[in-house]
Scaffold this motif. Structure first.
Motif, PDB file in Angstrom:
ATOM      1  N   MET A   2     -43.755  70.883  11.449  1.00 42.23           N
ATOM      2  CA  MET A   2     -43.409  69.746  10.741  1.00 42.23           C
ATOM      3  C   MET A   2     -43.023  70.287   9.111  1.00 42.23           C
ATOM      4  N   GLY A  32     -53.215  75.720   6.387  1.00 36.37           N
ATOM      5  CA  GLY A  32     -53.472  74.695   7.158  1.00 36.37           C
ATOM      6  C   GLY A  32     -52.153  73.872   7.197  1.00 36.37           C
ATOM      7  N   LEU A  33     -51.073  74.187   6.685  1.00 41.50           N
ATOM      8  CA  LEU A  33     -49.717  73.398   6.850  1.00 41.50           C
ATOM      9  C   LEU A  33     -49.473  73.484   8.364  1.00 41.50           C
ATOM     10  N   PHE A  34     -49.112  72.373   8.915  1.00 45.83           N
ATOM     11  CA  PHE A  34     -48.550  72.226  10.212  1.00 45.83           C
ATOM     12  C   PHE A  34     -47.306  72.755  10.543  1.00 45.83           C
ATOM     13  N   PRO A  35     -47.215  73.985  11.204  1.00 46.07           N
ATOM     14  CA  PRO A  35     -45.745  74.678  11.030  1.00 46.07           C
ATOM     15  C   PRO A  35     -44.711  73.936  11.847  1.00 46.07           C
ATOM     16  N   ARG A  51     -62.623  60.866   5.215  1.00 48.49           N
ATOM     17  CA  ARG A  51     -61.626  61.810   5.162  1.00 48.49           C
ATOM     18  C   ARG A  51     -60.400  61.533   4.609  1.00 48.49           C
ATOM     19  N   ARG A  52     -59.786  60.151   4.800  1.00 49.43           N
ATOM     20  CA  ARG A  52     -58.476  59.966   4.372  1.00 49.43           C
ATOM     21  C   ARG A  52     -58.518  59.734   2.796  1.00 49.43           C
ATOM     22  N   ARG A  54     -50.431  68.052  -0.261  1.00 50.32           N
ATOM     23  CA  ARG A  54     -50.733  67.222   0.866  1.00 50.32           C
ATOM     24  C   ARG A  54     -51.884  66.566   0.701  1.00 50.32           C
ATOM     25  N   ALA A  55     -52.847  67.594  -0.095  1.00 47.55           N
ATOM     26  CA  ALA A  55     -54.268  67.128  -0.209  1.00 47.55           C
ATOM     27  C   ALA A  55     -54.513  65.937  -1.161  1.00 47.55           C
ATOM     28  N   ILE A 114     -57.558  74.122   2.625  1.00 46.27           N
ATOM     29  CA  ILE A 114     -58.404  75.180   3.017  1.00 46.27           C
ATOM     30  C   ILE A 114     -57.618  76.552   2.967  1.00 46.27           C
ATOM     31  N   ILE A 137     -48.762  63.092   5.814  1.00 49.90           N
ATOM     32  CA  ILE A 137     -49.636  62.685   6.857  1.00 49.90           C
ATOM     33  C   ILE A 137     -50.708  61.775   6.307  1.00 49.90           C
ATOM     34  N   VAL A 138     -51.474  62.062   5.392  1.00 46.41           N
ATOM     35  CA  VAL A 138     -52.466  60.837   5.142  1.00 46.41           C
ATOM     36  C   VAL A 138     -51.777  59.618   4.763  1.00 46.41           C
ATOM     37  N   ALA A 180     -57.829  76.567  12.140  1.00 44.55           N
ATOM     38  CA  ALA A 180     -57.813  76.241  11.053  1.00 44.55           C
ATOM     39  C   ALA A 180     -56.755  75.100  11.063  1.00 44.55           C
ATOM     40  N   MET A 181     -56.193  74.880  12.305  1.00 48.95           N
ATOM     41  CA  MET A 181     -54.866  73.726  12.465  1.00 48.95           C
ATOM     42  C   MET A 181     -55.935  72.444  12.653  1.00 48.95           C
ATOM     43  N   GLN A 231     -47.862  72.641  19.084  1.00 48.79           N
ATOM     44  CA  GLN A 231     -47.817  74.111  18.709  1.00 48.79           C
ATOM     45  C   GLN A 231     -48.114  74.932  20.050  1.00 48.79           C
ATOM     46  N   ARG A 255     -39.433  74.940  17.363  1.00 53.73           N
ATOM     47  CA  ARG A 255     -40.239  74.061  16.402  1.00 53.73           C
ATOM     48  C   ARG A 255     -41.373  74.143  16.416  1.00 53.73           C
ATOM     49  N   ALA A 256     -42.039  75.111  16.854  1.00 57.67           N
ATOM     50  CA  ALA A 256     -43.720  75.166  16.890  1.00 57.67           C
ATOM     51  C   ALA A 256     -44.060  76.081  16.110  1.00 57.67           C
ATOM     52  N   GLN A 257     -43.348  77.331  16.065  1.00 60.21           N
ATOM     53  CA  GLN A 257     -43.959  78.388  15.141  1.00 60.21           C
ATOM     54  C   GLN A 257     -43.975  78.379  13.721  1.00 60.21           C
ATOM     55  N   TYR A 317     -58.420  67.721   0.957  1.00 56.96           N
ATOM     56  CA  TYR A 317     -58.958  68.981   1.712  1.00 56.96           C
ATOM     57  C   TYR A 317     -57.861  69.977   1.740  1.00 56.96           C
ATOM     58  N   GLY A 370     -60.096  67.155   8.912  1.00 57.11           N
ATOM     59  CA  GLY A 370     -60.211  67.287   7.384  1.00 57.11           C
ATOM     60  C   GLY A 370     -59.272  66.270   6.568  1.00 57.11           C
ATOM     61  N   LEU A 371     -58.224  65.964   7.214  1.00 53.40           N
ATOM     62  CA  LEU A 371     -57.202  64.959   6.598  1.00 53.40           C
ATOM     63  C   LEU A 371     -57.422  63.597   7.010  1.00 53.40           C
ATOM     64  N   GLY A 372     -58.252  63.467   8.161  1.00 47.76           N
ATOM     65  CA  GLY A 372     -58.564  62.345   8.454  1.00 47.76           C
ATOM     66  C   GLY A 372     -57.861  61.760   9.823  1.00 47.76           C
ATOM     67  N   ALA A 412     -58.096  71.596   9.536  1.00 46.72           N
ATOM     68  CA  ALA A 412     -57.128  70.893   8.640  1.00 46.72           C
ATOM     69  C   ALA A 412     -56.754  69.500   8.977  1.00 46.72           C
ATOM     70  N   LEU A 457     -51.392  58.036   7.862  1.00 44.50           N
ATOM     71  CA  LEU A 457     -52.598  57.640   8.609  1.00 44.50           C
ATOM     72  C   LEU A 457     -52.913  56.452   7.930  1.00 44.50           C
ATOM     73  N   ILE A 503     -60.569  61.551   0.866  1.00 43.18           N
ATOM     74  CA  ILE A 503     -61.203  62.763   0.217  1.00 43.18           C
ATOM     75  C   ILE A 503     -59.946  63.909   0.581  1.00 43.18           C
TER      76      ILE A 503
END
Lengths: 330, 203
Positions: free
Chosen positions: A105, A100-103, A89-90, A163-164, A96, A113-114, B103-104, B126, B201-203, A94, B110-112, B107, A117, A92
């Motif tokens: 960060m 799917g952004l992490f809120p 997956r790293r 990001r992808a 969505i 992120i990748v 979805a979190m 979160q 920070r979380a939302q 992805y 999916g990013l590995g 994702a 990783l 490929i």
């Protein structure tokens, strides 16, 4: 239109799916039913169909978020089942629908992120973040330290794309990526994706249920229904030769304007110079745009490319080109 | 006011110690239980049901039940305090994790990220405001229940209170209850501040 030159990084991977079958235990039917598909490096494949047709599930078998009951998937000749899911997956990308952004960060951290990783060095990651923000046309200085919630939906989706592709993946999976943004922003994001596709040469799998989006984006459209591939061909060929009544209905293939949208002025023009043209059009415009001129009352357009006249185009030429389409060689 | 004012100081510290030990152990147990309950609906109902029953038992009765098994003292006290805190902690951890959109995780994987990386770097941060809310409620409840530890020789502020009651000494009663209340209120304010920080920070 001038754009910063983007260095061509890598060409996309070949992807080959053979007899892929996915059964959901609870559904008691096949979500993906014996799907085989050969994709050459750098192709932009659109998986098209109504919800529940298996397009997303098939997409997710490529990065092993879904493990098929049987069948194999190879990326550049190596079976995805033979690699650890994380390592696969790293490599490929992805994207969505829900972004799917992490809120919690920042934009910069999300994009990192990748590469993180993969253990890239700090300085290399920081440089890559700025390069990617520029690639998706967001000013790095302004956006790097912001949180996703401070961005518009369209901006968030751009960051999602950045990001992808952060670690230069050779395959990019996009699962209805622009479903949640409004029509104008969606068009801009589609253009952006096509530009990135041209710049990076990444193989892209793009899932959508929007026929116009499919026609606009695809090198090849894969129409799916009830877990099976019904037809896989170029947009123009599908419109000209729908394989089944289902495809004909789904794509509304009789819609002439839809066809004109996929054909260029250069496909229909007559090479000899125009006699008494009453307008000019670039050869790279679509026939739909040419149609507008004729509806305005123009009789004959001079076709130009970079200032040089290549030929001429009349309404009859457009009609002939559309008629000839039904005899397009396969 | 008191014969030995320094007694209040070390009793307060002891009470804080009883509470801290209980919360740390309780959280270490509640975290995996909460993760399990959040991911598995079949576990969730029965688990929260059992913890709910424990929570409704009168605390003095729980001490009474545990004494024949573990005797008087620290062990019995901590077991009872940990058991009480479970309900609040597990429920909040479960609710917090369930509130993170699916979805979190999709994702993140999916990013590995590994499942573990997704949990620590994406899902838990979160869920943190709700989880910390649980820690706060559990801490305040534990501070209050821990006064009963005075009845079974585990120290803390409890003995001060009970000695005051037994000897009809309003000074000791007042000192003991004021100290316990001050401890509970301080813990509440401090943890609220953490919670707000996490929520920002979380939302």
């Amino acid at each position: 239109m001038t754009q910063a030159p983007v260095p061509r990084e890598k060409t996309g991977a070949r992807v080959s799916a053979r007899n892929v079958i996915v059964t959901y235990a609870e559904a008691d039917r096949r979500a993906v039913d014996d799907v085989s598909l050969e994709v050459t490096g750098g192709e932009l494949i659109v998986l098209l169909g109504p919800s529940g047709c298996g397009k997303s599930t098939f997409l997710r078998t490529i990065n092993r978020l879904v493990v098929p009951d049987s069948g194999t998937i190879e990326v550049d000749g190596s079976n995805v089942a033979g690699q650890t899911p994380e390592a696969l997956r790293r490599g490929i990308g992805y994207v969505i629908q829900a972004v799917g952004l992490f809120p919690h960060m920042t934009v910069g951290r999300n994009i990192s992120i990748v590469p993180e990783l993969l253990g890239w060095e700090r300085a290399r990651i920081a440089a890559r973040v700025d390069q990617l923000l520029a690639l998706v046309q967001l000013d790095p200085a302004r956006y790097r330290e912001r949180l996703p919630r401070e961005l518009s939906g369209g901006e968030q989706q751009r960051v999602g794309v950045a990001r992808a592709v952060a670690a230069e993946p050779r395959v990019l999976l996009m699962d209805e990526p622009f479903g949640a943004v409004d029509a104008i922003v969606r068009t801009a994001l589609q253009d952006e994706t096509l530009r990135i596709h041209r710049a990076l040469g990444t193989t892209i799998f793009f899932v959508t249920h929007d026929v116009d989006e499919a026609l606009r984006m695809a090198d090849r459209i894969v129409v799916m229904s009830a877990g099976k591939i019904v037809q896989a061909d170029s947009p123009l060929h599908i419109l000209a030769r729908p394989a089944t009544p289902y495809v004909e209905q789904l794509m509304d293939t009789k819609d002439a304007v839809r066809r004109l949208q996929l054909m260029l002025v250069s496909d229909a023009m007559v090479p000899s110079g125009a006699q008494a043209p009453d307008g000019t059009i670039e050869s790279t415009r679509t026939l739909r745009e040419a149609l507008s001129f004729f509806l305005e009352g123009k009789q004959r357009l001079a076709v130009t490319r970079d200032g040089a006249t290549l030929g001429s185009l009349s309404f009859d030429d457009v009609r002939h080109a559309v008629a000839a389409l039904d005899g397009v060689p396969r | 006011m008191l014969h030995h004012p320094e007694e209040l100081g070390w009793r307060l510290l002891q009470h804080l110690g009883l509470t801290a030990i209980a919360i740390v152990i309780a959280f270490a147990i509640a975290l995996p239980l909460g993760v399990l309950a959040a991911r598995n609906a079949r576990v969730r109902g029965p688990l929260l049901g059992v913890l709910g029953v424990i929570y409704t038992l009168p605390s003095l009765a729980v001490f009474a039940l545990l004494i024949p098994l573990f005797g008087l003292g620290l062990v019995t006290t901590e077991i009872a305090l940990v058991a009480y805190a479970q309900m609040i902690l597990v429920r909040n951890i479960t609710v917090g994790l369930q509130s993170v959109p699916a979805a979190m995780r999709d994702a993140a994987l999916g990013l590995g990220m590994t499942s573990w990386q997704s949990f620590w770097n994406v899902e838990l941060p979160q869920a943190l405001p709700v989880v910390l809310g649980g820690v706060r409620l559990a801490t305040v409840a534990t501070i209050s229940i821990a006064t009963l530890a005075g009845k079974i020789d585990a120290g803390g502020l409890g003995p001060l209170l009970f000695a005051g009651l037994d000897n009809d000494d309003p000074n000791r009663i007042f000192a003991g209850s004021a100290a316990a209340a001050a401890l509970a209120i301080s813990a509440d304010l401090l943890l609220r501040a953490f919670e707000r920080g996490a929520a920002r920070r979380a939302q």
